[in-house]
Design an enzyme around this catalytic site. Structure first.
Site, PDB file in Angstrom:
ATOM      1  N   GLU A 218     -17.586  18.384 -26.750  1.00  0.00           N
ATOM      2  CA  GLU A 218     -16.661  19.772 -26.262  1.00  0.00           C
ATOM      3  C   GLU A 218     -16.944  20.826 -26.841  1.00  0.00           C
ATOM      4  O   GLU A 218     -16.309  21.751 -27.444  1.00  0.00           O
ATOM      5  CB  GLU A 218     -15.258  19.286 -26.601  1.00  0.00           C
ATOM      6  CG  GLU A 218     -14.519  18.168 -25.588  1.00  0.00           C
ATOM      7  CD  GLU A 218     -13.043  17.844 -25.813  1.00  0.00           C
ATOM      8  OE1 GLU A 218     -12.424  18.660 -26.527  1.00  0.00           O
ATOM      9  OE2 GLU A 218     -12.658  17.106 -25.165  1.00  0.00           O
ATOM     10  N   GLU A 329     -14.687  10.922 -22.209  1.00  0.00           N
ATOM     11  CA  GLU A 329     -13.316  11.213 -22.729  1.00  0.00           C
ATOM     12  C   GLU A 329     -12.469  11.238 -21.463  1.00  0.00           C
ATOM     13  O   GLU A 329     -12.439  12.120 -20.630  1.00  0.00           O
ATOM     14  CB  GLU A 329     -13.082  12.338 -23.733  1.00  0.00           C
ATOM     15  CG  GLU A 329     -13.057  11.933 -24.790  1.00  0.00           C
ATOM     16  CD  GLU A 329     -12.566  13.123 -25.965  1.00  0.00           C
ATOM     17  OE1 GLU A 329     -11.660  13.563 -25.530  1.00  0.00           O
ATOM     18  OE2 GLU A 329     -13.292  13.303 -26.805  1.00  0.00           O
TER      19      GLU A 329
END
Length: 399
Positions: A218, A329
């Site tokens: 991320e 995710e």
């Protein structure tokens, strides 16, 4: 939209004029059409899905110009499983990591049995992929330093437990594109610091065909996407030069790896330029994330979206550009709303598994049963009991 999975009972089908195609409407208020799903898919929706009348333009590509923008029938995920968390505990979104909070999901070091969880997920649920997040600071004392022998030995025990199940094992550096608040390659640490880390890791697993290298978790608020892609390319080059020439590598874009903005943010186009040593893009997968709660943070128990529109746009871009992505995710709480929406998302993603090649849920490992997105099974005698969301939504798409 509520997903309906309908058994094809012969007596019921006799009364139907025709079967409903994948994700076509089969119910809802004032609906009078067919209610049986096509046998090839066995999935349809209670309300209609809007069909654009104009050409779909995604990023810089007109999807209507693609030779084939529709998914083949009868697809299955190549990768499907769960994150086994714990070695990244203490990491914040600014790339600071309090390594004293690391909780290895191994019985040698904590009360959590990640090895047992993975064995259960593989043997009982037929999962085949686990993402193993770890803090950069846990592995090295400073950017560019050699691996901390004691800490890496602990992390490697989790990797080996994963490999021993026969599953794919994703090594994920969970630092949000940063080290202690500074963005990799755009201030300090340098690309050389980052590639030193990946050279050491890849050298350890160069012979392991089922290790997948997740370059970075991320990245966000990256000032220069062009510079970030240079950093990603440097990591890929270093991994390949270390001898890991054919394993899958996950390429992370900006904006928290958000699937909804992966194209519009420019990440997709920019990362398309990343190549292997020979100039090919084989086994280079785009790494995308997407939650189902109201603000896409994965911090709420309830789900508010099925993300079908997001993954439809992404799938069309991927198909047009002959690329693939892994949703590493995603997930929701063990609630009724998530049982509805997460099942819908997974159904759509699997229908597009030619380009969205897998899903890894968040999370099991060192989380306890009170964690809002807990997917960890609990011990029951000699066996394991799965969470309600794993039972209702995940297991059906792994088998």
């Amino acid at each position: 939209m509520k997903l309906r999975v309908i058994g094809l009972l012969a007596a019921f089908l006799v009364s139907q004029v025709s079967a409903v195609a994948l994700f076509g409407q089969c119910g809802g208020n004032n609906y009078r059409g067919a209610t049986a799903c096509d046998e090839a898919y066995s999935q349809c929706l209670a309300t209609s899905v809007p069909v654009p009348t104009a050409p779909i333009v995604i990023g810089t590509v007109d999807a209507s110009s693609c030779p084939s923008s529709s998914p083949p029938a009868g697809q299955k995920f190549k990768f499907f499983g769960v994150n086994i968390a714990g070695f990244e505990f203490g990491c914040n979104t600014d790339g600071t990591c309090a390594t004293n909070q690391v909780t290895p999901p191994l019985t040698e070091y904590s009360s959590y049995d990640g090895a047992g969880q993975m064995s259960h997920f593989v043997n009982d649920n037929k999962f085949n992929t686990f993402r193993l997040p770890v803090a950069w600071q846990y592995l090295t004392s400073s950017p560019g330093a050699t691996l901390n022998t004691a800490n890496f030995e602990k992390y490697d025990k989790l990797v080996q437990a994963c490999l021993n199940t026969g599953a794919y094992c994703i090594i994920d550096i969970h630092n949000y594109g940063r080290w202690n608040g500074q963005i990799i390659g755009q201030s300090y640490p340098t690309d050389a610091h980052f590639t030193s880390l990946w050279n050491q890791i890849a050298s350890k697993y160069a012979s392991k065909s089922k290790v997948i290298f997740g370059i970075m978790n991320e990245p966000h608020n990256i000032p220069s996407l062009t510079t970030w892609v240079t950093t990603v390319q440097a990591a890929v080059t270093q991994i390949r030069q270390a001898g890991a020439t054919s394993q899958y590598i996950l390429l992370p874009g900006n904006d928290w790896s958000n699937a909804a903005t992966f194209v519009s943010s420019g990440s997709a186009d920019a990362l398309s330029k990343v190549t292997n040593l020979d100039g090919s893009t084989s086994n280079l997968l785009f790494d995308v994330h997407k939650y189902l709660d109201s603000d896409n943070t994965g911090t709420h128990a309830d789900c508010t979206t099925d993300n079908i529109a997001v993954f439809n746009s992404l799938a069309q871009w991927l198909r047009c550009n002959k690329r693939q992505a892994l949703n590493s995710e995603t997930g929701g709480g063990n609630t009724a709303s998530c049982a509805t929406y997460f099942c819908q998302q997974l159904a759509f993603q699997q229908a597009n598994a030619d380009v969205i090649v897998g899903v890894v849920g968040w999370a099991a490992g060192s989380f306890d049963a009170t964690y809002v997105l807990n997917e960890g099974p609990t011990r029951s005698g000699q066996g394991w009991v799965d969470t309600s969301l794993v039972k209702s939504c995940m297991i059906p798409y792994a088998k």
